[in-house]
Design a protein around this motif. Structure first.
Motif, PDB file in Angstrom:
ATOM      1  N   VAL A 189     -41.622  12.407   5.696  1.00  0.00           N
ATOM      2  CA  VAL A 189     -41.457  13.760   5.148  1.00  0.00           C
ATOM      3  C   VAL A 189     -42.677  14.141   4.303  1.00  0.00           C
ATOM      4  CG1 VAL A 189     -40.092  15.192   3.575  1.00  0.00           C
ATOM      5  CG2 VAL A 189     -38.934  13.698   5.220  1.00  0.00           C
ATOM      6  N   ALA A 190     -43.172  13.171   3.506  1.00  0.00           N
ATOM      7  CA  ALA A 190     -44.357  13.438   2.677  1.00  0.00           C
ATOM      8  C   ALA A 190     -45.562  13.802   3.538  1.00  0.00           C
ATOM      9  CB  ALA A 190     -44.667  12.211   1.815  1.00  0.00           C
ATOM     10  N   ILE A 191     -45.672  13.178   4.711  1.00  0.00           N
ATOM     11  CA  ILE A 191     -46.756  13.502   5.643  1.00  0.00           C
ATOM     12  C   ILE A 191     -46.462  14.819   6.361  1.00  0.00           C
ATOM     13  CG2 ILE A 191     -47.937  12.774   7.771  1.00  0.00           C
ATOM     14  CD1 ILE A 191     -47.319   9.847   6.910  1.00  0.00           C
ATOM     15  N   GLY A 192     -45.202  14.969   6.775  1.00  0.00           N
ATOM     16  CA  GLY A 192     -44.820  16.090   7.625  1.00  0.00           C
ATOM     17  C   GLY A 192     -45.037  17.459   7.018  1.00  0.00           C
ATOM     18  N   LYS A 193     -44.933  17.545   5.690  1.00  0.00           N
ATOM     19  CA  LYS A 193     -45.068  18.873   5.069  1.00  0.00           C
ATOM     20  C   LYS A 193     -46.466  19.460   5.263  1.00  0.00           C
ATOM     21  CE  LYS A 193     -46.330  17.514   0.314  1.00  0.00           C
ATOM     22  NZ  LYS A 193     -46.161  16.057   0.366  1.00  0.00           N
ATOM     23  N   GLY A 236     -35.488  26.244  11.609  1.00  0.00           N
ATOM     24  CA  GLY A 236     -35.913  25.867  12.951  1.00  0.00           C
ATOM     25  C   GLY A 236     -37.180  25.027  12.931  1.00  0.00           C
ATOM     26  N   GLN A 237     -38.117  25.421  12.078  1.00  0.00           N
ATOM     27  CA  GLN A 237     -39.365  24.666  11.952  1.00  0.00           C
ATOM     28  C   GLN A 237     -39.104  23.279  11.380  1.00  0.00           C
ATOM     29  OE1 GLN A 237     -42.117  25.537  13.188  1.00  0.00           O
ATOM     30  NE2 GLN A 237     -43.479  23.938  12.380  1.00  0.00           N
ATOM     31  N   THR A 251     -45.843  25.273   3.541  1.00  0.00           N
ATOM     32  CA  THR A 251     -46.083  26.410   4.437  1.00  0.00           C
ATOM     33  C   THR A 251     -45.103  27.548   4.184  1.00  0.00           C
ATOM     34  OG1 THR A 251     -44.698  25.267   6.085  1.00  0.00           O
ATOM     35  CG2 THR A 251     -47.091  25.022   6.294  1.00  0.00           C
ATOM     36  N   ILE A 252     -44.527  27.582   2.984  1.00  0.00           N
ATOM     37  CA  ILE A 252     -43.470  28.548   2.670  1.00  0.00           C
ATOM     38  C   ILE A 252     -43.937  29.994   2.843  1.00  0.00           C
ATOM     39  CG2 ILE A 252     -44.002  28.661   0.196  1.00  0.00           C
ATOM     40  CD1 ILE A 252     -40.475  28.559   1.756  1.00  0.00           C
TER      41      ILE A 252
END
Length: 496
Positions: free
Chosen positions: A405-409, A374-375, A357-358
């Motif tokens: 983390v792999a899911i969270g992105k 923050g995100q 989401t950069i």
């Protein structure tokens, strides 16, 4: 009769038992199947036999003489060879067929400075001809097909005068016709007095070519029996044992309209796949090693090229040429090999969580670091990632936290379809529960979920519908209420 015996074999990893007093034997001139569900200990036992691991307890004897196997070289010297499923890891692609077959002899000859190339080519041709095949021996291995590469490995084992050969999922990459050729070669080796250890999840071929069957479960020997004295149902029962009594935190979510529609998907190992995923629906795709689950996920994600088929998302036909096309359309994947494909191990938790989401944090190309941080902190809290700081490198996290983390992105993207390939592989029970909860929350948000796994009980526990794959095809649809581990195993093993 010559016999290789492993008695009372024990192995621990970080104090956790992987093998507990396991017994196994193979006789000269027999094909002995070694079976078990994933994690049963088959691979660990064979790695001890081939010298990749050293045993912690027990003995190995050949023809009554106790032997010590501390390296792969020791195993080869004793006549133990392995034909791996991943043939490319055992071959040198830029060398010729002949050089790969006679590799050991070539190394010795180069040491003396004398190589008789004509003799090398002639002997390789004779070996291959003995198996009834004709492969140009001057051709490089990278030009060969998968079945030809397997034949090269078998020829190498023969020239090294192997007494015992391990076949690890040998038919997984092969077509039906190529598999039949392999069985003919195994029969030739058997008649020549070679002992064959055969590892496969495909039960029909076990009953076709194997003389005896040994079954392992949870790092222990369960039973050894003559193939003729058992049945497929009995083998499945021994492999699975008691039901896995894990609680699956699954909520009841209303199923909405179709989100993803796939018709006639084909490419690589995937021969034919039709499926539909609705809003809020978790569709489990289950199968054994080599069934084509991962390949189907990669196909839908654009990581592998499709040869045919149609993909519709929310009624619109997509043209997916690469993963970027899939992500832009709203299809995301959490891959099986998370350290290779799902995360950047040398980057921070923050960078991993923001990579998808950069663009949100970089208007006009300038990254708003404060908003990004923050995100990332909010996601760490929402995911339950255990980390000292968002600047910590992901490579230092536990397997379960890496998977989060792999899911969270992907969580803050606008994706409509989330695909999970073996998401709980190598993950402890606590992290598994967190991952099931994350997937359940996505379903509550009306996301469509494709859940690829070879863990049968897991798929039954989390899915709204179950699709069973075998040899690149979806062969059966089941409801969780009507599915059992035995029934899934039946269809996943080629039952009709």
């Amino acid at each position: 009769m010559a016999t290789l015996q492993m008695q009372g074999i024990e192995k621990q990893f970080s104090g956790v038992p992987a093998l507990r007093t396991v017994n196994f034997e193979v006789k000269a001139g027999e094909v002995h199947a070694l079976l078990g569900a994933n994690g049963a200990g088959k691979s660990t036992l064979m790695k001890i036999l081939t010298g990749a691991y050293q045993l912690d307890g027990g003995t190995i004897t050949i023809d009554g003489q106790q032997v010590s196997i501390e390296s792969p070289q020791d195993a080869k010297a004793l006549g133990i060879q392995c034909v791996y499923q991943e043939v490319d890891t055992a071959l040198i692609p830029y060398l010729s067929v002949a050089e790969n077959i006679l590799l050991d002899r070539l190394v010795q000859a180069k040491g003396s400075g004398l190589i008789n190339w004509q003799r090398l080519y002639t002997e390789s041709e004779e070996l291959l001809r003995g198996f009834g095949f004709s492969i140009p021996v001057k051709m490089t291995v990278e030009e060969c097909s998968l079945s030809e590469k397997q034949l090269i490995l078998i020829a190498r084992a023969t020239v090294q005068k192997a007494k015992y050969v391990i076949f690890d999922e040998p038919t997984a990459p092969l077509s039906t016709k190529e598999s039949e050729r392999l069985f003919q070669i195994i029969d030739q080796l058997k008649k020549a007095g070679v002992g064959i250890i055969y590892i496969s999840h495909r039960l029909p071929e076990i009953f076709e070519i194997c003389d005896r069957i040994t079954i392992m479960r949870d790092g222990q020997h369960v039973i050894t029996t003559e193939t003729a004295q058992t049945s497929m149902d009995e083998v499945i029962g021994h492999m699975l044992g008691k039901s896995f009594a894990e609680e699956f935190p699954k909520e009841i979510v209303p199923i909405g309209q179709p989100v993803l529609e796939v018709k006639g998907a084909k490419g690589g190992k995937v021969r034919s796949a039709d499926l539909t995923v609705h809003e809020g629906e978790i569709v489990g795709v289950v199968g054994l090693v080599g069934a084509g689950k991962t390949e189907l996920a990669r196909l839908l994600f654009g990581a592998d090229a499709a040869e045919a088929g149609e993909i519709k998302l929310n009624g619109s036909t997509l043209r997916i040429r690469d993963p970027k096309d899939a992500v832009d359309a709203g299809i995301v994947l959490v891959p099986e090999e998370r350290r290779k494909e799902g995360i950047f191990v040398e980057e921070s938790v923050k960078n991993n969580l923001s990579v998808a989401t950069i663009s949100k944090w970089s208007p006009l190309g300038f990254i708003r670091r404060g908003v990004e941080a923050g995100q990332a902190k909010e996601l760490v809290q929402r995911l339950g990632v255990k980390t000292a700081d968002i600047s910590q490198l992901v490579g230092y996290l536990s397997g379960g936290n890496q998977q989060k983390v792999a899911i969270g992105k992907w969580l803050d993207t606008d994706a409509s379809i989330f695909m999970f390939d073996e998401p709980t592989k190598g993950v402890d029970i606590g992290a598994k529960s967190d991952i099931y909860r994350l997937i359940g929350n996505l379903a509550k948000q009306k996301k469509g979920i494709l859940y690829f796994s070879c863990e049968f009980q897991e798929v039954i526990g989390i899915s709204d519908r179950i699709l069973v794959m075998f040899e690149g095809r979806i062969v059966k649809e089941l409801s969780p209420e009507g599915a059992t581990q035995e029934l899934i195993m039946y269809y996943a093993s080629g039952g009709e």
